[in-house]
Design a protein around this motif. Structure first.
Motif, short mmCIF file in Angstrom:
data_model
loop_
_atom_site.label_atom_id
_atom_site.label_comp_id
_atom_site.label_asym_id
_atom_site.label_seq_id
_atom_site.Cartn_x
_atom_site.Cartn_y
_atom_site.Cartn_z
N PRO A 238 3.44 12.07 0.67
CA PRO A 238 2.24 12.43 -0.09
C PRO A 238 1.76 11.11 -1.04
O PRO A 238 2.40 10.35 -1.63
CB PRO A 238 2.39 13.57 -0.96
CG PRO A 238 3.91 13.23 -1.35
CD PRO A 238 4.72 12.65 -0.13
N LEU A 239 0.40 10.83 -1.13
CA LEU A 239 -0.31 9.58 -1.73
C LEU A 239 -1.60 9.96 -2.24
O LEU A 239 -2.07 10.90 -1.43
CB LEU A 239 -0.09 8.37 -0.87
CG LEU A 239 -1.18 8.09 0.19
CD1 LEU A 239 -1.11 6.73 0.63
CD2 LEU A 239 -0.98 8.98 1.29
N TYR A 240 -2.03 9.18 -2.98
CA TYR A 240 -3.31 9.18 -3.30
C TYR A 240 -4.04 7.74 -3.11
O TYR A 240 -3.36 6.71 -3.34
CB TYR A 240 -3.72 9.59 -5.00
CG TYR A 240 -2.91 8.56 -5.94
CD1 TYR A 240 -3.37 7.23 -6.24
CD2 TYR A 240 -1.73 9.07 -6.61
CE1 TYR A 240 -2.69 6.60 -7.14
CE2 TYR A 240 -0.96 8.43 -7.37
CZ TYR A 240 -1.37 7.16 -7.63
OH TYR A 240 -0.86 6.29 -8.69
N ILE A 241 -5.23 7.49 -3.08
CA ILE A 241 -5.76 6.47 -2.82
C ILE A 241 -7.28 6.44 -3.56
O ILE A 241 -8.03 7.36 -3.47
CB ILE A 241 -6.49 6.21 -1.21
CG1 ILE A 241 -5.30 6.31 -0.26
CG2 ILE A 241 -7.17 4.96 -1.24
CD1 ILE A 241 -5.86 6.53 1.07
N ALA A 242 -7.12 5.61 -4.57
CA ALA A 242 -8.17 5.61 -5.51
C ALA A 242 -9.19 4.34 -5.28
O ALA A 242 -8.56 3.24 -5.57
CB ALA A 242 -7.76 5.54 -6.97
N PRO A 243 -10.30 4.54 -5.12
CA PRO A 243 -11.27 3.23 -4.62
C PRO A 243 -12.02 2.68 -5.86
O PRO A 243 -12.56 3.33 -6.40
CB PRO A 243 -12.42 3.96 -3.35
CG PRO A 243 -12.52 5.36 -3.88
CD PRO A 243 -10.95 5.67 -4.27
N LYS A 244 -11.63 1.63 -6.04
CA LYS A 244 -12.36 0.88 -6.89
C LYS A 244 -13.38 -0.06 -6.61
O LYS A 244 -13.92 -0.12 -5.51
CB LYS A 244 -11.22 -0.05 -7.96
CG LYS A 244 -10.02 0.73 -8.36
CD LYS A 244 -10.20 1.89 -9.16
CE LYS A 244 -8.95 2.71 -9.63
NZ LYS A 244 -9.18 3.83 -10.36
N GLU A 245 -14.01 -0.75 -7.64
CA GLU A 245 -15.18 -1.56 -7.07
C GLU A 245 -14.68 -2.76 -6.24
O GLU A 245 -13.52 -3.39 -6.13
CB GLU A 245 -16.02 -2.28 -8.23
CG GLU A 245 -16.78 -1.12 -9.36
CD GLU A 245 -17.14 -1.33 -10.33
OE1 GLU A 245 -18.26 -1.05 -10.80
OE2 GLU A 245 -16.89 -2.28 -10.86
N ASN A 246 -15.61 -3.25 -5.39
CA ASN A 246 -15.52 -4.61 -4.40
C ASN A 246 -14.33 -4.29 -3.63
O ASN A 246 -13.57 -5.23 -3.36
CB ASN A 246 -14.93 -5.65 -5.55
CG ASN A 246 -16.19 -6.04 -6.43
OD1 ASN A 246 -17.39 -5.90 -6.18
ND2 ASN A 246 -15.91 -6.08 -7.70
N HIS A 247 -14.17 -3.15 -2.98
CA HIS A 247 -13.40 -2.75 -1.81
C HIS A 247 -11.84 -2.85 -2.44
O HIS A 247 -11.09 -3.24 -1.59
CB HIS A 247 -13.43 -3.61 -0.69
CG HIS A 247 -14.81 -3.42 -0.07
ND1 HIS A 247 -15.18 -2.30 0.59
CD2 HIS A 247 -15.99 -4.15 -0.10
CE1 HIS A 247 -16.43 -2.54 1.09
NE2 HIS A 247 -16.91 -3.46 0.66
N ILE A 248 -11.57 -2.60 -3.52
CA ILE A 248 -10.12 -2.67 -4.12
C ILE A 248 -9.65 -1.35 -4.00
O ILE A 248 -10.42 -0.38 -4.58
CB ILE A 248 -10.05 -3.12 -5.62
CG1 ILE A 248 -10.46 -4.71 -5.54
CG2 ILE A 248 -8.77 -3.04 -5.92
CD1 ILE A 248 -9.66 -5.70 -4.71
N PHE A 249 -8.35 -1.03 -3.67
CA PHE A 249 -7.96 0.41 -3.62
C PHE A 249 -6.55 0.45 -4.29
O PHE A 249 -5.81 -0.59 -3.93
CB PHE A 249 -7.71 0.85 -1.98
CG PHE A 249 -9.27 0.86 -1.35
CD1 PHE A 249 -9.77 2.11 -1.26
CD2 PHE A 249 -9.63 -0.24 -0.83
CE1 PHE A 249 -11.07 2.15 -0.54
CE2 PHE A 249 -11.03 0.11 -0.23
CZ PHE A 249 -11.49 1.06 -0.13
#
Length: 369
Positions: A238-249
């Motif tokens: 199981p995992l989470y993906i949190a998208p930040k600004e400028n295509h940083i995840f």
């Protein structure tokens, strides 16, 4: 006027120093790490505000604090001069077809955790495609949780440091101190060191502090666009993906009963990144920026605690576990209200009585001396 030392300049320490300074209190901050907060647990965190998702495992008290803190974050960020990304587009839970039974179990946990039905919306494949185009055709259905969001945690740490310095709060970065070092120079000490306070916290305490290890990846993926945090249900990864600004995840999954501060293992890195690739193949071309580890300060009941001692003129705040960004405004607000009462010599209630949306209900615990 009382002269206050805040010991520990991670997320909680910066928030408490900021709120005290706003009230005109004379406060100084001491942090053994650098100004960017790289030694704090908050630096590694994904900074998701997810009280609905966390209801699957977290305690009712933590979920209540998380819901309260969501609105408090808006107010705090509105008082900072440095911009901080706060995203309020909910989060999306997805699963592969063979793991569909996990979604029913997850939904049952949400209901048991008190998440209302209007905060659990099932999306079909077309709705997923409309809201997250790059996930089109990859998942047949999902759960959308609208009452969630996220911050850019590193921006928060930087903005709080900027605010403190603009308010002329002395910030002693790369300056390691103990409570005893500061007690003779300041009227009160507020200890916010998290896991770094383990020895001091556990000496005379019913609750025991330990570190729980987490491993988090940070990647740059210019070909991927996500509008909100995405969680993948999987029996093993199981995992989470949190998208930040400028295509940083920011990608995380692991929660290990270990206090090892060694670098992430090859195995855990492979598992984390393999699950990420399964969400979208474009992540296979991403640049791996970091594979970092951190210890979350955790008490045996998994709730935060605020302790105080009039005799030692000490307030201790700890045990935010993996929920630091989610609950810290409510917890630190309660600590600041306690501090104000103690500075004034007032009687201290047994708890931060929840008379309104701005009080936490957290107990105030008298520490053994």
């Amino acid at each position: 006027m009382s002269k206050i030392a805040v010991l520990g300049g991670g997320l909680s320490g910066r928030l408490i120093a900021f709120q005290l300074a706003e009230q005109g209190v004379s406060v100084e901050l001491f942090e053994k790490g650098e100004r960017n907060g790289a030694q704090a647990a908050a630096y590694v965190a994904a900074a998701m505000l997810a009280p609905s998702s966390e209801a699957v495992e977290a305690t009712p008290e933590v979920i209540r604090l998380g819901r309260q803190s969501f609105a408090l974050w808006r107010g705090i960020l509105g008082r900072l001069n440095t911009p901080v990304m706060m995203q309020e587009k909910g989060s999306l839970i997805v699963w592969h077809t063979q793991d569909k039974p996990l979604s029913s179990e997850f939904a049952r946990h949400l209901k048991r955790g008190g998440v209302p039905e209007h905060e659990t919306i099932r999306w079909n494949a077309d709705e997923i495609a409309a809201n997250e185009p790059q996930l089109a055709g990859r998942f047949s259905d999902g759960l959308y949780l609208p009452a969630e969001g996220q911050l850019d945690g590193r921006q928060v740490l930087n903005a709080l440091a900027d605010a403190l310095e603009s308010m002329n709060v002395p910030c002693h970065w790369s300056c390691e101190r103990e409570v005893e070092d500061l007690a003779a120079q300041y009227d009160w000490v507020i200890d916010c060191r998290g896991y770094g306070a383990k020895a001091a916290w556990n000496r005379p305490s019913e609750s025991q502090l330990r570190g729980i290890r987490g491993e988090v990846a940070r990647v740059y993926a210019p070909e991927v666009e996500l509008s909100r945090p995405v969680r993948l249900l999987h029996p093993r990864y199981p995992l989470y993906i949190a998208p930040k600004e400028n295509h940083i995840f920011v990608i995380g999954a692991t929660q290990i009963e270990s206090e090892s501060q060694a670098p992430a293992s090859v195995r855990s890195g492979l598992e984390l990144l393999s699950a990420l690739y399964a969400v979208h193949p474009a992540f296979g071309e991403a640049n791996l920026l970091e594979l970092a580890t951190g210890l979350r300060p955790t008490l045996n009941h998994h709730n935060p605690e605020i302790r105080f001692s009039r005799e030692r003129r000490l307030i201790e705040v700890n045990g935010l576990f993996r929920h630091g960004f989610m609950i810290s405004p409510a917890v630190t607000g309660a600590a600041v209200r306690l501090a104000g009462a103690l500075f004034a010599g007032s009687d201290i209630p047994e708890s931060d009585i929840p008379e309104s949306d701005e009080t936490s209900g957290l107990p105030y615990i008298r520490a053994a001396n």
